[in-house]
Design an enzyme around this catalytic site. Structure first.
Site, PDB file in Angstrom:
ATOM      1  N   HIS A 196      -4.189  -6.285  -4.429  1.00 42.03           N
ATOM      2  CA  HIS A 196      -3.533  -4.981  -4.403  1.00 42.03           C
ATOM      3  C   HIS A 196      -4.484  -4.016  -3.716  1.00 42.03           C
ATOM      4  CE1 HIS A 196      -0.323  -2.393  -6.449  1.00 42.03           C
ATOM      5  NE2 HIS A 196       0.261  -3.305  -5.740  1.00 42.03           N
ATOM      6  N   ASN A 197      -4.728  -4.289  -2.437  1.00 42.84           N
ATOM      7  CA  ASN A 197      -5.801  -3.619  -1.714  1.00 42.84           C
ATOM      8  C   ASN A 197      -5.430  -2.219  -1.235  1.00 42.84           C
ATOM      9  OD1 ASN A 197      -6.881  -6.150  -2.040  1.00 42.84           O
ATOM     10  ND2 ASN A 197      -6.374  -6.810   0.032  1.00 42.84           N
ATOM     11  N   GLU A 248       9.786  -0.135  -5.636  1.00 43.86           N
ATOM     12  CA  GLU A 248       8.940  -1.109  -6.325  1.00 43.86           C
ATOM     13  C   GLU A 248       8.467  -0.590  -7.680  1.00 43.86           C
ATOM     14  OE1 GLU A 248       5.986  -2.525  -3.563  1.00 43.86           O
ATOM     15  OE2 GLU A 248       7.519  -3.020  -2.097  1.00 43.86           O
ATOM     16  N   SER A 249       9.268   0.267  -8.292  1.00 48.18           N
ATOM     17  CA  SER A 249       8.926   0.743  -9.634  1.00 48.18           C
ATOM     18  C   SER A 249       8.596  -0.467 -10.500  1.00 48.18           C
ATOM     19  CB  SER A 249      10.106   1.497 -10.250  1.00 48.18           C
ATOM     20  OG  SER A 249      10.256   2.731  -9.597  1.00 48.18           O
ATOM     21  N   SER A 275      -3.135 -11.556   2.602  1.00 49.74           N
ATOM     22  CA  SER A 275      -3.034 -10.129   2.876  1.00 49.74           C
ATOM     23  C   SER A 275      -3.739  -9.951   4.208  1.00 49.74           C
ATOM     24  CB  SER A 275      -3.723  -9.365   1.740  1.00 49.74           C
ATOM     25  OG  SER A 275      -3.976  -8.041   2.131  1.00 49.74           O
ATOM     26  N   ASP A 327      10.394 -11.544 -11.077  1.00 49.13           N
ATOM     27  CA  ASP A 327       9.904 -10.182 -11.234  1.00 49.13           C
ATOM     28  C   ASP A 327      10.332  -9.307 -10.076  1.00 49.13           C
ATOM     29  OD1 ASP A 327       7.910 -10.967  -9.222  1.00 49.13           O
ATOM     30  OD2 ASP A 327       6.890  -9.155  -9.863  1.00 49.13           O
ATOM     31  N   ARG A 344       3.324 -10.295 -13.962  1.00 47.59           N
ATOM     32  CA  ARG A 344       4.747 -10.650 -13.905  1.00 47.59           C
ATOM     33  C   ARG A 344       5.019 -11.890 -13.076  1.00 47.59           C
ATOM     34  NH1 ARG A 344       5.100  -5.160 -13.019  1.00 47.59           N
ATOM     35  NH2 ARG A 344       5.617  -5.547 -10.834  1.00 47.59           N
ATOM     36  N   HIS A 379       4.122  -9.354   4.118  1.00 45.86           N
ATOM     37  CA  HIS A 379       3.824  -9.520   2.699  1.00 45.86           C
ATOM     38  C   HIS A 379       4.721 -10.576   2.053  1.00 45.86           C
ATOM     39  CE1 HIS A 379       2.229  -7.773  -1.101  1.00 45.86           C
ATOM     40  NE2 HIS A 379       3.341  -8.282  -1.590  1.00 45.86           N
ATOM     41  N   GLN A 432       1.558   3.912  -7.072  1.00 39.72           N
ATOM     42  CA  GLN A 432       2.239   3.983  -8.354  1.00 39.72           C
ATOM     43  C   GLN A 432       1.259   3.667  -9.464  1.00 39.72           C
ATOM     44  OE1 GLN A 432       5.231   0.932  -8.299  1.00 39.72           O
ATOM     45  NE2 GLN A 432       4.220  -0.080  -6.606  1.00 39.72           N
ATOM     46  N   GLU A 489      -3.180 -12.452  -6.961  1.00 46.02           N
ATOM     47  CA  GLU A 489      -2.619 -11.534  -5.974  1.00 46.02           C
ATOM     48  C   GLU A 489      -3.687 -10.537  -5.553  1.00 46.02           C
ATOM     49  OE1 GLU A 489       0.069 -10.511  -4.436  1.00 46.02           O
ATOM     50  OE2 GLU A 489       1.879 -11.273  -5.429  1.00 46.02           O
TER      51      GLU A 489
END
Lengths: 992, 275
Positions: free
Chosen positions: A320-321, A547-548, A784, A504, A341, A247, A476, A318
């Site tokens: 987010h799969n 990764e909050s 990805s 970020d 971000r 990643h 999250q 990006e």
């Protein structure tokens, strides 16, 4: 102790949410219920008095006009079943957080008596259903077991007076320092076990590199001084795994690949990224010379280009799969606020001006059994849609363009592409805004949200396939308001010059954000004990890599720390000094006094060994389709318009705010009834100027079933021609590449890895060829690589997919145009040539075929035509322009007509074509670089003169009568359809 | 010397239409326009007392987590201004008492309603009597609507405006009153200047999507009895230039957008009446 406040609608007030849930229960689960009502529950942990609870309930928590409440008793009265759904401990509860703040304000800081507020929701169901039915409603519709718990109450046993007892999902833990040391001086097998058990996603070579690092005597000497030994600490190991993850490090794109073509010829590719993507951009920039408008490419969180003398534009897309597969709502919400971000943390920071969303799902109509851990595609669709709605709308960023692609192979992992653009002044406080700098001694400040266990292992998890043990903590939920407060604050801090570097906290958390930025000064020293936590109980390594969300890391000059913190306090944003940047060459992490990680910066960033991979290309051969021409071409056209990949996405588009910020020019829905499909979006980011930004994209995974080279070429052409269609120009257009692949590394579980890698090489070759030819440089991108699902014997891999996005400058937005036919009597033109290219088309897919004649792009011809068409649009000669993509010319003609509320008479014999002997081929071939254009009759001569040399032809006329009449290549009428009927066919499938 | 008009646009905690709202004030001729973060008001760095025209823009105050603008209203009602013995709400009441102008759009309208400032019967600006709740469709929607203007209304903002075509962008815009009496009184005192309508602007729309949320009597916005406080769900600041119109590429439209007149009426009124 805890109290419950329940809030519900009064008897005569409509409960729209309850009705929506009822509809889904009936339509999706086929369970008949009479009614569903919702009740909001606040569980208040603390010692508030009865009077205070009543004040809170009647004050901020309820609306006296429409709602009533109960305290510590049930609000629901008669029902058959009640299902209450609440979050599990540690899951972000935005409503609970807001409620707590509101009560604190109301009661003037009762902090010693108010410990926490947790929210849940009751669904009160009437209807003759069984407990099993209620359980099914809970598990397959209302609650996601990963992050939520549900309680089912039988109406027969309900005691209203008593209600339900409070449940407090507090995270229980204590602050403690546990630093585990891991012996890496072990056999290769044990090294691999360590990697897989700890979700490190490191291969043997990489694990060996770690082992070797600790065999260096000098390093061991230095470690000893810090109190560390010959073993690696958990913090170090985790930090390296994050930094070296696929990643973060793009190991496949940087691998040394031996590629063998279909003739058995071999050659080496040393880094796909350097050889194709970066090379093309470098060559284009060189050829632009002093007119180069690229400012910062591939080095920062997002790419930066010049907009005008005063402003720069920033863009990043990006995916987010993996999180969206597990929790579609939270995954997608985090996807959009996460990519926000990136441009925000680029250079000195950018104001965010647009979002784009492209989703790839399995069809929502999927009706076969679902493999383990997979959610139904319809649930994914709804959850992702809603997550992006909340993330985008609540952030006040317009979602200006997007699309949805359907293919059954996205069942295993949906693709959720989220993009965000930003704008920054070209100079801030005397320094170029697209640059960052850090000096030794600058404070490391973390601002925004707090750290919890959420998102631990996100980077490494997304570098793996979805498997049985995929970690729950990787899921999250984003909090757009905390982020908005933070961005409001940081933009003011930027303009006051209070920091000099911003980045970020995304994948890898602090380990990545501080680790990356520390390269600018040459080292860092941070104390994890200073980092604010959501709850106690986190080990140092967890704080380091969590990764909050909603956090930025900043470098603040020592003299400005107080001012920075003061502004943060005033604006209600948490900001904490957690350490300082150094020039020690070391990544030094402490917890209080104790060193928990001490790694050479060089090793952290450059120590990962290059992968060596093999790729072997053998072109697939699919059966040639064999079916007769349809007898009823009008019906065939309607069937095509109802295909999921072609039909209207209005129900999704409307739920996204696409015009906040006031600069909307070309909207996603256009035409006489505001419902036609726009090709691209145009906005005006600076309200007192007419300069604009055009944003478009191209994506066509089906062509990859034949050849990913042409798939990539077509995606690039589509993204460019969509921008051209609304009035964009090739002279100032930037590209972004987003590769989503299935695992291309040959192994036991991926026996066809060499072929998949060859597909990747070929896509990159096309990317180089076509971005160079068009002069559209990539400024940023992302990959990805592990979009597979593998549980038990079931393996589902996504089709290799490239999303290409473009962002271009528009000199004057008043000259842009839309795709809808404008006036009866206007002349209809087809630009570009049609070939028998139905391979991978929707037409073949509808007949169950793939075929072999994949569309090919001739960039040289297309570029000339695009340039001429752009001039014609600038001259005001063009009334409408619509690109031909999925469904080809037939679909483009129908859309142009019904979006304009006008008919058209078309003669196919005049369409520029070659080698076509069937009407269905002409209408549905997906040949690239084509448009349907309408012009007013007086513009004919000038238009044709400008287009000279291009393949184009006058093929018909716009009619006032609402009929689409098409004569076939042999002169007979093949279609005569009412445009209302065509539009209805197009609007029906996803109208829910 | 003509009156200098000073406008304030409040932002922060999830507000997101502040830039275009400020732009509208500037285009309307306001001499000074400040976008002020609410924390600056709470820290006493800025005060409402220094302005004539207060703008409450759209957005999601505190995420609308407790219902639209509920937590936002709670803050204004209870948060103290640093260094002064007052709460923010006191500045609002002073502003109203001085006859100054307040415009709330979308989330700003929801805020005014939940503070009890609208409709503000009998000078009571603290008791909530109406609300804006979830759309009948159960979803957030972005779509353009036609608005019929009641010219008998005392509303300063809609004076001499023939009709309006503007976008709504909300999930909680359904207007409801506490009871029939309140509704009747609103109509009787002409405190409903804008209603959802159809493209010919002749009737009040009760059908979806012309009435996008199921508002009672097609009510899109209300004002107080003096017409100086006005809130509406549609966004006038989203249509300041013809290119904002969804069909600008196919219809002959004036360069200036329809929404601007709302702001011009406000600024002109302040100047003329010397408030």
């Amino acid at each position: 102790m805890a109290d419950r406040i329940e809030i519900g609608f009064k008897e005569d007030i409509r409960d729209a949410h309850g009705e929506k849930i009822k509809k889904r229960i009936v339509e999706h689960l086929h369970i008949t219920v009479a009614s569903v009502k919702t009740i909001e529950v606040h569980t208040i942990e603390g010692n508030l008095t009865a009077e205070e609870l009543a004040m809170a309930a009647a004050g901020p928590l309820s609306d006296p006009i429409i709602q009533g409440f109960s305290i510590n008793s049930g609000l629901a009265d008669r029902f058959d079943w009640l299902i209450e759904v609440g979050y599990r401990p540690g899951v972000t509860d935005n409503v609970g957080k807001t409620a707590k703040e509101a009560i604190e304000l109301l009661l003037e800081n009762p902090s010693d008596r108010l410990w926490g507020v947790y929210t849940s929701r009751q669904y009160v169901i009437e209807g003759p259903i069984s407990r099993e039915d209620a359980e099914r409603i809970a598990s397959s519709l209302l609650a996601n077991d990963l992050i939520e718990r549900s309680t089912i109450v039988d109406g027969k046993s309900w005691d209203k007076q008593k209600g339900m007892s409070p449940h407090v999902p507090r995270v229980i833990g204590e602050d403690h320092l546990v630093v585990e040391e891991i012996d890496l001086d072990v056999s290769d097998n044990i090294l691999l076990n360590i990697s897989s058990e700890r979700v490190l996603a490191l291969n043997l070579d990489e694990m060996k590199a770690l082992r070797n690092y600790l065999r260096n005597e000098t390093i061991l000497e230095e470690r000893k001084k810090m109190g560390l030994g010959e073993k690696m600490t958990d913090a170090e190991l985790e930090c390296l795994a994050q930094t070296w993850s696929e990643h973060c490090k793009h190991k496949i794109f940087n691998a040394l690949i031996t590629y063998e073509d279909e003739r058995g010829l071999r050659r080496d590719v040393d880094s796909l990224f350097d050889s194709y993507i970066r090379r093309s951009t470098e060559e284009i920039r060189k050829s632009l010379g002093i007119h180069d408008w690229c400012l910062s490419v591939f080095v920062d969180n997002a790419g930066v280009v010049k907009f005008n003398d005063d402003y720069n534009l920033v863009f990043k897309v990006e995916t987010h799969n993996s999180p969206s597969a597990l929790d579609p709502y939270g995954g997608a919400l985090t996807g959009i606020v996460g990519v926000n971000r990136d441009p925000f943390g680029t250079g000195r920071g950018a104001r965010l001006i647009f979002n784009t969303d492209i989703f790839c799902f399995a069809p929502p109509t999927y009706d076969k059994p679902l493999p383990k851990r997979i959610l139904h595609p319809r649930r994914i669709y709804e959850g992702v849609r809603e997550g992006v709605e909340h993330g985008g709308n609540k952030s006040g960023i317009p979602t200006i363009t997007g699309c949805i692609v359907f293919d059954e192979r996205f069942l295993g992992k949906p693709l959720v592409y989220c993009g965000t653009g930003g704008i920054m002044p070209s100079v801030v406080n005397g320094v170029p805004a697209h640059t960052k700098e850090i000096f030794p001694g600058d404070a490391v400040i973390m601002a925004g949200g707090r750290i919890g266990k959420d998102g631990i292992h996100g980077a490494t998890f997304s570098s793996e396939e979805l498997h049985e043990g995929s970690p729950v903590t990787a899921v999250q939920i984003g909090d757009p308001i905390t982020q908005k407060k933070m961005t409001d604050f940081l933009l003011i801090a930027r303009d006051r010059g209070l920091y000099r570097c911003i980045t970020d906290n995304g994948a890898g958390g602090l380990s990545s954000s501080v680790g990356e930025t520390a390269r600018l000064s040459g080292g860092c020293e941070i104390d994890l004990k200073k980092a604010p936590l959501k709850y106690p109980g986190l080990n140092p390594w967890e704080i380091l890599i969590s990764e909050s969300q909603e956090r930025m890391t900043l470098a603040v000059p020592p003299g400005k720390v107080d001012k920075f913190l003061e502004l943060a306090r005033m604006m209600g944003v948490e900001a904490t000094v957690i350490g300082r940047y150094t020039d020690s060459g070391m990544f030094h992490i402490l917890y209080g006094e104790k060193t928990v990680a001490y790694l050479k910066m060089d090793f952290l960033h450059s120590g990962v060994p290059q992968m060596r991979l093999s790729a072997k290309w053998s072109p697939p051969v699919h059966p040639e389709p064999d079916f007769p021409e349809p007898a009823d071409m009008g019906q065939a056209l309607k069937d095509m318009l109802s295909r999921l990949n072609i039909c209207s996405k209005e129900s999704v588009v409307r739920q996204y705010d696409h015009e906040v910020q006031g600069g909307s020019v070309i909207k996603p829905l256009v035409g006489t009834s505001n419902d036609g499909p726009s090709d691209a979006a145009v906005i005006r980011p600076v309200l007192d100027s007419f300069e604009g930004v055009v944003v478009a994209h191209g994506i066509c995974p089906r062509y990859g079933d034949i050849d990913t080279y042409h798939m990539a070429a077509c995606a690039i052409d589509e993204a460019i021609r969509n921008a051209i269609a609304v009035g964009g120009s090739l002279t100032h257009m930037a590209g972004l590449d987003n590769f989503c692949w299935c695992d291309p590394v040959q192994s036991e579980k991926t026996p066809d890895g060499a072929y998949k890698l060859a597909q990747l090489v070929r896509a990159n070759e096309a990317l180089y060829d076509y971005t160079s030819s068009y002069g559209v440089p990539c400024i940023s991108g992302k990959d990805s690589m592990k979009n597979d699902y593998h549980i038990g014997n079931v393996k589902i891999s996504i089709p290799p997919t490239l999303l290409f996005s473009t962002m271009g400058k528009i000199e004057d937005v008043r000259k842009t145009i839309t795709m809808d036919a404008k006036n009866p009597g206007d002349l209809v033109y087809v630009m570009g040539e049609t070939y028998p290219e139905l391979g991978g088309s929707e037409w073949y897919a509808m007949h169950g075929y793939i075929g072999n004649q994949v569309p090919k792009v001739n960039a040289e011809k297309a570029k000339k035509m695009y340039t001429a068409l752009h001039m014609a649009i600038q001259e005001g000669l063009v009334a409408s322009c619509h690109d031909c993509s999925d469904g080809g010319l037939g679909v483009a003609l129908a859309e142009t007509a019904f979006a304009g509320g006008l008919g058209m008479a078309i003669n196919c014999a005049h369409v520029p074509s070659s080698g076509i002997d069937r009407d269905d081929t002409l209408l549905f071939s997906e040949s690239q670089s084509r448009f349907v254009v309408t012009i007013p009759p007086p513009a004919k001569e000038m238009f044709e003169a400008l287009m000279e040399g291009a393949a184009f032809s006058h093929v018909g006329t716009v009619l006032s009568e609402g009929l689409l009449k098409i004569d076939g290549i042999r002169g007979t009428r093949i279609v005569e359809e009412d445009i209302g009927a065509l539009k209805a066919a197009w609007q029906k499938p996803l109208d829910f | 010397m003509p009156k200098r008009v000073k406008s304030i646009v409040i932002t922060g905690n999830g507000t997101n239409c502040e830039m275009e709202m400020a732009h509208a004030c500037r285009l309307a001729g306001s001499d000074e326009v400040d976008i002020v973060h609410i924390s600056m008001l709470l820290y006493g760095e800025k005060s409402l007392d220094d302005y004539h025209f207060l703008n409450l823009p759209g957005g999601f105050l505190d995420g609308d987590d407790l219902g639209s603008a509920k937590a936002g209203a709670n803050r204004i009602l209870h948060a103290k201004v640093k260094g002064k013995s007052e709460i923010l709400y006191d500045q609002f009441t002073r502003f109203i008492a001085q006859g100054k102008l307040i415009l709330g759009v979308c989330n700003g309208f929801q805020l005014l309603v939940k503070l009890g400032m609208l409709p503000g019967f009998d000078g009571d600006y603290r008791t909530q009597t109406v609300t804006l709740t979830f759309n009948d469709s159960g979803r957030f929607e972005d779509r353009w609507v036609y608005l019929w203007i009641n010219h008998d209304s005392p509303c300063i903002f809609t004076r001499d405006i023939g009709e309006l075509y503007l976008p709504v962008r909300h999930g909680e815009g359904k207007f409801i009153t506490k009871d029939e009496d309140i509704l009747e009184r609103l109509h009787d005192s002409r405190q409903v200047p804008v209603h959802y309508s159809h493209h010919d602007y002749v009737d009040i729309a009760m059908d979806y999507p012309a009435n996008p949320n199921g508002s009672i009597d097609g009510i899109a916005g209300i004002c107080n009895s003096t017409g100086r406080i006005f809130g509406l769900m549609p966004h006038p600041e989203a249509y300041l230039h013809c290119t904002n119109h969804p069909r600008w590429t196919r219809e002959k439209l004036p360069e200036e957008g329809m929404g601007l007149d709302i702001f011009r009426n406000a600024v002109d009124f302040v100047r003329r009446e010397n408030i």
